[in-house]
Design an enzyme around this catalytic site. Structure first.
Site, mmCIF file in Angstrom:
data_model
loop_
_atom_site.group_PDB
_atom_site.id
_atom_site.type_symbol
_atom_site.label_atom_id
_atom_site.label_comp_id
_atom_site.label_asym_id
_atom_site.label_seq_id
_atom_site.Cartn_x
_atom_site.Cartn_y
_atom_site.Cartn_z
ATOM 1 N N CYS A 262 -3.175 -9.384 -0.656
ATOM 2 C CA CYS A 262 -4.340 -10.206 -0.301
ATOM 3 C C CYS A 262 -5.688 -9.490 -0.380
ATOM 4 O O CYS A 262 -6.561 -9.912 -1.125
ATOM 5 C CB CYS A 262 -4.160 -10.776 1.096
ATOM 6 S SG CYS A 262 -2.900 -12.044 1.148
ATOM 7 N N LEU B 191 -1.053 -15.165 7.526
ATOM 8 C CA LEU B 191 0.175 -14.449 7.873
ATOM 9 C C LEU B 191 0.116 -13.013 7.370
ATOM 10 O O LEU B 191 -0.144 -12.785 6.186
ATOM 11 C CB LEU B 191 1.388 -15.144 7.239
ATOM 12 C CG LEU B 191 1.547 -16.640 7.522
ATOM 13 C CD1 LEU B 191 2.674 -17.219 6.672
ATOM 14 C CD2 LEU B 191 1.823 -16.866 9.001
ATOM 15 N N ASN C 13 -10.663 -12.293 5.250
ATOM 16 C CA ASN C 13 -10.092 -11.105 4.603
ATOM 17 C C ASN C 13 -11.183 -10.118 4.188
ATOM 18 O O ASN C 13 -11.000 -8.903 4.285
ATOM 19 C CB ASN C 13 -9.231 -11.508 3.406
ATOM 20 C CG ASN C 13 -7.839 -11.937 3.859
ATOM 21 O OD1 ASN C 13 -7.504 -11.830 5.037
ATOM 22 N ND2 ASN C 13 -7.030 -12.431 2.946
HETATM 23 C C1 UDX Z 1 -3.578 -9.728 5.244
HETATM 24 C C2 UDX Z 1 -4.304 -10.478 6.388
HETATM 25 O O1 UDX Z 1 -4.293 -9.667 7.562
HETATM 26 C C3 UDX Z 1 -3.661 -11.824 6.631
HETATM 27 O O2 UDX Z 1 -4.349 -12.526 7.661
HETATM 28 C C4 UDX Z 1 -3.776 -12.548 5.294
HETATM 29 O O3 UDX Z 1 -3.554 -13.841 5.354
HETATM 30 C C5 UDX Z 1 -2.934 -11.824 4.271
HETATM 31 O O4 UDX Z 1 -3.509 -10.537 4.097
HETATM 32 P P1 UDX Z 1 -1.438 -8.218 4.982
HETATM 33 O O5 UDX Z 1 -1.958 -7.943 3.618
HETATM 34 O O6 UDX Z 1 -0.013 -8.595 5.135
HETATM 35 O O7 UDX Z 1 -2.277 -9.383 5.686
HETATM 36 O O8 UDX Z 1 -1.620 -6.891 5.871
HETATM 37 P P2 UDX Z 1 -2.668 -6.319 6.923
HETATM 38 O O9 UDX Z 1 -1.946 -5.953 8.150
HETATM 39 O O10 UDX Z 1 -3.843 -7.174 7.063
HETATM 40 O O11 UDX Z 1 -3.084 -4.941 6.203
HETATM 41 C C6 UDX Z 1 -3.689 -4.927 4.918
HETATM 42 C C7 UDX Z 1 -3.950 -3.514 4.470
HETATM 43 O O12 UDX Z 1 -4.962 -2.905 5.263
HETATM 44 C C8 UDX Z 1 -2.743 -2.577 4.559
HETATM 45 O O13 UDX Z 1 -2.701 -1.799 3.392
HETATM 46 C C9 UDX Z 1 -3.029 -1.694 5.753
HETATM 47 O O14 UDX Z 1 -2.452 -0.415 5.641
HETATM 48 C C10 UDX Z 1 -4.552 -1.623 5.705
HETATM 49 N N1 UDX Z 1 -5.177 -1.371 7.019
HETATM 50 C C11 UDX Z 1 -5.080 -2.301 8.011
HETATM 51 C C12 UDX Z 1 -5.891 -0.198 7.229
HETATM 52 O O15 UDX Z 1 -6.007 0.652 6.336
HETATM 53 N N2 UDX Z 1 -6.483 -0.006 8.428
HETATM 54 C C13 UDX Z 1 -6.408 -0.906 9.445
HETATM 55 O O16 UDX Z 1 -6.994 -0.656 10.503
HETATM 56 C C14 UDX Z 1 -5.674 -2.097 9.221
#
Ligand code: UDX
Length: 443
Positions: free
Chosen positions: A260, A153, A208
């Protein structure tokens, strides 16, 4: 099915509410009385779009209840989902204390044969440990199966992800246990992948770690783009068009944060190290991410020289938009670095201020008004790509700031748009924009 959710953190709450929405009878247990009282009153302790509505509806129709009493939580349970936290220890390993306590409590209070399903992200082998703990305590006449069922999620879109996920992973060697879980998830029509327990545990970490790798990879390419004069937007689009690569998670910026990725990447490095496999690639991913977070302050100093006594506005406190979560948010590190440089910081965020205040206290000023944050600032650092920031008229930087200098850590604006204003604009992996005329004058 009577389902119990152990741990009403982010994952437990979303899972419990969504399983109730699917029609199951769900009881959520947590040790935090205040949180449980709030939930009983229909209020969510976290901001997650759509969550509170589902919470109210399912409480209202009696499918969902919250308790701190293990007797009430476990006596009728057919399935228990463990969703307690696995925080990071100082050495990067996952702290499994809450998992062990949950396993012991379950074993003490169950009165039926049950399936224990682990949602928490746990190192490979942990489900075997959970099984051992429960076996050593539970009454001998009860059967307990332990299944790994990791969560995927994303904060900010967790409800959508629950109902329309890419896959559901069920890790168990017992087909009967897998069949029960399949039945629970059947209405979702999400593809189900059945594996052994250890592979399921690994799928979560590997997913992840891979996503974090994509982010650090594109950030490395962005750094090179800056030096050779290329534009990361065009490069990311160009490589993402290759279906083997895909467009997702190629957004360059100041790196990943949240509850995460930082924790799970470090834990996987430890898991690998424990079996004498130095995971060099993932170590580099983490190093690149640490470097990215410090970029805005480096850039601010390059432009302004000393930051001592200078007002800097920080746009965004949450680790990403649509959440009030500031865990491992880039904003926290950047504030620390700015304060060390002697800057005076005003931060804007639409919803994460209370959580940020718990960490940063009164060391900075806070506002939910973006214009207020910009008044007399000498630099604006964008840390979260909130819609409010992306759609803010660029005139406000010119109107409110002392000098309009934007250091955009999330590439929120198009270079063509910014070029129309007297703004100095530094983003990630794209050419810098310098004003063709100054705020108070033409060239
Ligand atoms: C993540 C995973 O996506 C999810 O499947 C897992 O179970 C929990 O951890 P989340 O931490 O809620 O979810 O956010 P996510 O949308 O994955 O982004 C994580 C981080 O990566 C954020 O800080 C976001 O800004 C960064 N990010 C994401 C980038 O810097 N570039 C991108 O292209 C995508």
């Amino acid at each position: 099915m009577n389902i119990t959710i152990a741990g009403v953190g982010y994952v437990g709450l979303v899972t419990g509410v969504c399983l109730a929405e699917l029609g199951h009878q769900v009881t959520c247990i947590d040790i935090e009385e205040e949180k449980i009282a709030m939930l009983q009153a229909g209020r969510s302790p976290i901001y997650e779009p759509g969550l509170e509505t589902l919470l109210e509806q399912n409480l209202g129709c009696g499918r969902l209840q919250f308790t701190t009493d293990p007797h009430c939580a476990y006596k009728k349970a057919d399935i228990v989902f463990i969703a307690v936290g696995t925080p990071e220890r100082p050495d990067g390993t996952a702290n499994l204390e809450y998992i062990q306590v949950a396993a012991k409590t379950i074993a003490q209070y169950i009165t039926n044969d049950i399936i224990v399903c682990t949602k928490s992200t746990v190192p490979v082998g942990t489900n075997d440990q959970i099984k051992q703990i429960i076996e050593s305590i539970k009454p001998p006449y009860l059967q307990v199966e332990v299944v790994s069922n990791p969560e995927f999620l994303r904060e900010g879109s967790a409800i959508l992800d629950f109902f329309h996920g890419d896959r559901i992973v069920i890790g168990t060697d017992r087909p009967e246990a897998a069949a029960v879980l399949e039945q629970i998830y059947l209405p979702l029509k999400t593809p189900i992948i059945k594996t052994d327990v250890k592979s399921a545990e690994m799928i979560k970490y590997a997913s992840n770690a891979f996503l974090a790798t994509k982010i650090s990879f594109i950030n490395e390419i962005a750094a090179i783009c800056e030096k050779v004069g290329a534009n990361i937007d065009e490069v990311a689009y160009g490589i993402g068009k290759d279906q083997r690569i895909g467009h997702n998670f190629l957004q360059a910026g100041i790196g990943y944060g949240g509850s995460c990725f930082p924790k799970d990447t470090k834990a996987l490095v430890q898991i690998a190290g424990n079996v004498q496999h130095p995971f060099e690639l993932l170590k580099s991913v983490i190093e690149v991410n640490n470097r990215q977070i410090s970029l805005p302050v480096v850039r601010a100093k390059e432009i302004l020289g000393s930051l001592k006594g200078k007002k800097v506005s920080l746009l965004g406190l949450a680790f990403k938009p649509d959440t009030d979560d500031v865990r491992e948010a880039a904003s926290l590190t950047i504030v620390k670095e700015l304060l060390e440089e002697g800057a005076i910081v005003t931060a804007f965020d639409p919803i994460a201020i209370p959580n940020a205040q718990e960490v940063l206290g009164n060391s900075i000023e806070y506002t939910t008004d973006i214009r207020q944050a910009l008044v007399d600032a000498e630099a604006a650092i964008i840390t979260t790509e909130w819609e409010q920031i992306k759609h803010a008229p660029l005139e406000i930087y010119e109107s409110y700031m002392k000098e309009p200098v934007i250091i955009d850590g999330r590439n929120c604006y198009s270079l063509k748009e910014v070029e129309k204003y007297p703004i100095t604009y530094i983003s990630v992996g794209r050419p810098a924009v310098t004003p063709k005329y100054t705020k108070n004058n033409s060239i």
